[in-house]
Design a protein around this motif. Structure first.
Motif, PDB file in Angstrom:
ATOM      1  N   ASN A 189       0.809  -1.224   0.000  1.00 32.94           N
ATOM      2  CA  ASN A 189       0.000   0.000   0.000  1.00 32.94           C
ATOM      3  C   ASN A 189       0.844   1.276   0.000  1.00 32.94           C
ATOM      4  OD1 ASN A 189      -2.449  -1.492   0.091  1.00 32.94           O
ATOM      5  ND2 ASN A 189      -2.163  -1.753   2.309  1.00 32.94           N
ATOM      6  N   SER A 190       2.050   1.215  -0.553  1.00 38.36           N
ATOM      7  CA  SER A 190       2.915   2.393  -0.623  1.00 38.36           C
ATOM      8  C   SER A 190       2.280   3.469  -1.500  1.00 38.36           C
ATOM      9  CB  SER A 190       4.279   1.996  -1.196  1.00 38.36           C
ATOM     10  OG  SER A 190       5.030   3.136  -1.540  1.00 38.36           O
ATOM     11  N   ASP A 191       2.418   4.714  -1.053  1.00 41.01           N
ATOM     12  CA  ASP A 191       1.905   5.823  -1.868  1.00 41.01           C
ATOM     13  C   ASP A 191       3.016   6.785  -2.291  1.00 41.01           C
ATOM     14  OD1 ASP A 191       2.439   6.943   0.563  1.00 41.01           O
ATOM     15  OD2 ASP A 191       0.457   7.809   0.893  1.00 41.01           O
ATOM     16  N   ILE A 192       4.287   6.403  -2.038  1.00 43.49           N
ATOM     17  CA  ILE A 192       5.399   7.238  -2.486  1.00 43.49           C
ATOM     18  C   ILE A 192       6.662   6.393  -2.574  1.00 43.49           C
ATOM     19  CG2 ILE A 192       6.081   7.988  -0.157  1.00 43.49           C
ATOM     20  CD1 ILE A 192       6.662  10.764  -1.460  1.00 43.49           C
ATOM     21  N   LYS A 193       7.462   6.648  -3.586  1.00 48.98           N
ATOM     22  CA  LYS A 193       8.724   5.934  -3.773  1.00 48.98           C
ATOM     23  C   LYS A 193       9.865   6.941  -3.572  1.00 48.98           C
ATOM     24  CE  LYS A 193       9.195   2.901  -7.052  1.00 48.98           C
ATOM     25  NZ  LYS A 193       9.360   2.303  -8.411  1.00 48.98           N
ATOM     26  N   ILE A 194      10.804   6.580  -2.717  1.00 47.02           N
ATOM     27  CA  ILE A 194      11.985   7.404  -2.475  1.00 47.02           C
ATOM     28  C   ILE A 194      13.182   6.738  -3.127  1.00 47.02           C
ATOM     29  CG2 ILE A 194      13.473   8.471  -0.737  1.00 47.02           C
ATOM     30  CD1 ILE A 194      10.640   9.557  -0.695  1.00 47.02           C
ATOM     31  N   CYS A 195      13.899   7.482  -3.966  1.00 49.90           N
ATOM     32  CA  CYS A 195      15.088   6.970  -4.636  1.00 49.90           C
ATOM     33  C   CYS A 195      16.304   7.759  -4.163  1.00 49.90           C
ATOM     34  CB  CYS A 195      14.953   7.101  -6.151  1.00 49.90           C
ATOM     35  SG  CYS A 195      13.485   6.294  -6.844  1.00 49.90           S
ATOM     36  N   ALA A 196      17.348   7.035  -3.770  1.00 53.35           N
ATOM     37  CA  ALA A 196      18.571   7.704  -3.312  1.00 53.35           C
ATOM     38  C   ALA A 196      19.728   6.729  -3.352  1.00 53.35           C
ATOM     39  CB  ALA A 196      18.394   8.246  -1.896  1.00 53.35           C
ATOM     40  N   LEU A 197      20.878   7.207  -3.791  1.00 54.10           N
ATOM     41  CA  LEU A 197      22.123   6.426  -3.782  1.00 54.10           C
ATOM     42  C   LEU A 197      21.959   5.077  -4.482  1.00 54.10           C
ATOM     43  CD1 LEU A 197      23.234   7.169  -0.091  1.00 54.10           C
ATOM     44  CD2 LEU A 197      23.976   8.345  -2.174  1.00 54.10           C
ATOM     45  N   GLY A 198      21.160   5.058  -5.558  1.00 56.28           N
ATOM     46  CA  GLY A 198      20.979   3.831  -6.319  1.00 56.28           C
ATOM     47  C   GLY A 198      20.004   2.849  -5.703  1.00 56.28           C
ATOM     48  N   GLU A 199      19.324   3.233  -4.629  1.00 54.98           N
ATOM     49  CA  GLU A 199      18.361   2.357  -3.959  1.00 54.98           C
ATOM     50  C   GLU A 199      16.967   2.963  -4.037  1.00 54.98           C
ATOM     51  OE1 GLU A 199      19.149  -0.576  -2.707  1.00 54.98           O
ATOM     52  OE2 GLU A 199      21.326  -0.383  -2.983  1.00 54.98           O
ATOM     53  N   GLU A 200      15.938   2.104  -3.843  1.00 51.38           N
ATOM     54  CA  GLU A 200      14.552   2.554  -3.839  1.00 51.38           C
ATOM     55  C   GLU A 200      13.838   2.047  -2.596  1.00 51.38           C
ATOM     56  OE1 GLU A 200      12.702   1.142  -7.379  1.00 51.38           O
ATOM     57  OE2 GLU A 200      13.764   2.536  -8.715  1.00 51.38           O
ATOM     58  N   TRP A 201      12.949   2.885  -2.060  1.00 52.59           N
ATOM     59  CA  TRP A 201      12.128   2.507  -0.909  1.00 52.59           C
ATOM     60  C   TRP A 201      10.670   2.841  -1.220  1.00 52.59           C
ATOM     61  CZ3 TRP A 201      16.946   4.675  -0.449  1.00 52.59           C
ATOM     62  CH2 TRP A 201      17.885   3.986   0.336  1.00 52.59           C
ATOM     63  N   ASN A 202       9.799   1.855  -1.097  1.00 47.49           N
ATOM     64  CA  ASN A 202       8.365   2.070  -1.259  1.00 47.49           C
ATOM     65  C   ASN A 202       7.777   2.375   0.110  1.00 47.49           C
ATOM     66  OD1 ASN A 202       8.145   1.498  -4.128  1.00 47.49           O
ATOM     67  ND2 ASN A 202       8.622  -0.634  -3.584  1.00 47.49           N
ATOM     68  N   LEU A 203       7.463   3.644   0.325  1.00 50.35           N
ATOM     69  CA  LEU A 203       7.112   4.119   1.665  1.00 50.35           C
ATOM     70  C   LEU A 203       5.718   4.743   1.696  1.00 50.35           C
ATOM     71  CD1 LEU A 203      10.596   5.658   2.533  1.00 50.35           C
ATOM     72  CD2 LEU A 203       9.747   3.372   3.105  1.00 50.35           C
ATOM     73  N   HIS A 204       5.403   5.405   2.799  1.00 46.14           N
ATOM     74  CA  HIS A 204       4.059   5.944   3.017  1.00 46.14           C
ATOM     75  C   HIS A 204       4.178   7.351   3.589  1.00 46.14           C
ATOM     76  CE1 HIS A 204       4.104   1.568   3.340  1.00 46.14           C
ATOM     77  NE2 HIS A 204       2.871   1.577   2.833  1.00 46.14           N
ATOM     78  N   LYS A 205       3.484   8.287   2.969  1.00 46.89           N
ATOM     79  CA  LYS A 205       3.573   9.679   3.389  1.00 46.89           C
ATOM     80  C   LYS A 205       3.193   9.868   4.848  1.00 46.89           C
ATOM     81  CE  LYS A 205       2.984  11.996  -1.074  1.00 46.89           C
ATOM     82  NZ  LYS A 205       2.190  12.990  -1.840  1.00 46.89           N
ATOM     83  N   VAL A 206       2.201   9.121   5.317  1.00 45.75           N
ATOM     84  CA  VAL A 206       1.744   9.303   6.692  1.00 45.75           C
ATOM     85  C   VAL A 206       2.858   8.986   7.700  1.00 45.75           C
ATOM     86  CG1 VAL A 206       0.830   6.952   6.926  1.00 45.75           C
ATOM     87  CG2 VAL A 206      -0.151   8.822   8.297  1.00 45.75           C
TER      88      VAL A 206
END
Length: 459
Positions: free
Chosen positions: A38-55
């Motif tokens: 149920n991720s609503d935002i993807k954070i990309c940094a340093l060649g990695e990705e995180w499927n996270l949640h704004k809340v």
């Protein structure tokens, strides 16, 4: 068979299954963070990705501002995060993001500096605080310099203070090659200038430690044992003298100029008061001659004041004078027993004997059995200003127990002795380290004039 009968028969497996259910926190961490459901935002940094949640990200001051303002990222579902601080690798971002989804974070001391960098960038106040507490609990010879530098960078004043205290206690009591290599010029200057430095044995040992430290700063590739370091440093500086074939002191040369502010905080008057030490300093030719001539003159006038003005020692406590001008010395008592000693040097006719016996520390003004008739003052009363500190340390250099007298004035008649500390045996842990600050003469009030070089007004 009824329902309850079925439950009773299968109860072990039912309740066993319930016991294995994850806690809410672990469920959230596993399902939402690790699995990214149920991720609503993807954070990309340093060649990695995180499927996270704004809340959850709103717990971060960094993302809270991003999502609530007029930033273009506030309505984006993929954000490319720039990491300007190279001390925050992907592993630290993983832990930092994960901390938003769980109650407790296990912080490994070896990774705490990187995690602190990530936490500060993301403005995670709780994680920053936890990093600070972890650092305070894991200060040792291998971590203290990196912790001190990071605490300065990220504004953790309490961690910086704790690191400085550790260094003041351990620089001389537990010397190490690795620590000498890591200590910066500015940090070493703070330590050498402090009256709280735990000195072992006398000021000359500080000079020797600085000589070893300066050698390692100039030749950081040297990797021998501590017991060989002084001989190696002496040989290296002797070779520099032969190469130059001049009279210039090493600190006056381009190679040594950066170290002048550190050596300027040595209390040279307590080094040249011992003949063997004075000869070593002259032989080494590290210290500029004008520094030494200023101190020789100062000590000569102090001797004349005692001899002809009948200076009977300090009469009142001036903390600023004591902290800036007192003699610093120390002693290690390896085990319980009876000890009696004096610190070497010319002490203006005051032969002070220190005794440790039966949990008492005693000062005695000794006027008997002197090597020559003029070596001791026979004035009816002489005073000294002093502070006595005791400490025991664990294997990481952390203080187990400590005691101090604070600054005091002690006035003694000829051959009088005085108990200055009575120790509780429950607090005694050996080896026991004793550190003293002494002032044997009242300081002459100066009327203008300038020091011969930077920092020499400290002497």
């Amino acid at each position: 068979m009824g329902v309850w009968g079925m439950l009773r028969r299968s109860g072990a497996s039912v309740w066993g299954g319930l016991k294995k259910l994850k806690s809410t926190s672990m469920y959230i961490y596993q399902t939402l963070f690790l699995n990214g459901e149920n991720s609503d935002i993807k954070i990309c940094a340093l060649g990695e990705e995180w499927n996270l949640h704004k809340v959850y990200l709103r717990q971060s001051g960094y993302f809270s501002s991003m999502f609530s303002g007029s930033w273009k990222e506030s309505c984006m579902d993929t954000i490319e995060l720039e990491i300007p601080d190279q001390r925050a690798p992907p592993e630290s971002l993983q832990v930092a993001f994960g901390s938003l989804y769980r109650d407790d974070v296990l912080i490994k001391p070896g990774r705490v500096v990187a995690l602190l960098a990530a936490a500060c960038m993301l403005q995670l106040d709780g994680l920053i605080l936890q990093c600070g507490e972890t650092m305070k609990e894991t200060i040792n010879a291998k971590t203290v310099c990196s912790y001190y530098n990071s605490a300065g960078t990220y504004g953790l004043d309490s961690v910086k203070k704790r690191c400085l205290e550790w260094l003041l206690n351990n620089l001389m009591t537990h010397q190490s090659v690795e620590l000498f290599k890591e200590l910066s010029i500015n940090l070493m200057k703070q330590l050498i200038s402090s009256s709280n430095l735990f000195v072992m044995q006398v000021e000359m040992d500080l000079y020797t430690a600085l000589k070893k430290w300066m050698f390692l700063q100039l030749v950081p590739s040297w990797n021998g044992p501590l017991k060989q370091l002084l001989a190696q440093a002496d040989a290296w500086f002797a070779e520099r003298r032969r190469e130059l074939e001049g009279d210039a002191a090493f600190l006056d040369l381009e190679q040594g100029a950066a170290f002048r502010p550190v050596f300027a905080h040595l209390r040279l008057q307590y080094i040249i008061s011992d003949l063997a030490s004075a000869r070593i300093v002259e032989r080494d030719a590290l210290i500029p001659p004008e520094w030494l001539s200023t101190v020789y003159k100062q000590q000569w006038f102090a001797m004349l004041r005692v001899e002809q003005d009948n200076d009977t020692g300090p009469q009142e406590i001036n903390k600023e004078e004591l902290e800036g001008s007192s003699m610093r010395c120390g002693r290690k008592l390896a085990q319980d027993g009876d000890y009696c000693w004096r610190w070497t040097g010319f002490n203006f006719g005051f032969d002070l004997l220190i005794t440790y016996t039966n949990r008492y520390i005693i000062f005695k003004r000794n006027t008997l059995n002197q090597p020559c008739s003029g070596s001791v003052s026979l004035q009816p009363r002489r005073s000294i200003a002093f502070r006595l500190r005791l400490a025991s340390f664990d294997s990481s250099g952390k203080i187990i127990c400590s005691r101090t007298t604070g600054y005091q004035i002690l006035s003694l008649e000829k051959d009088q002795e005085q108990v200055v500390m009575n120790l509780d045996s429950r607090l005694l842990v050996f080896p026991l380290y004793i550190c003293c600050n002494f002032l044997y003469t009242s300081l002459e009030k100066r009327t203008g004039g300038t020091a011969a070089s930077e920092g020499t007004d400290q002497h």
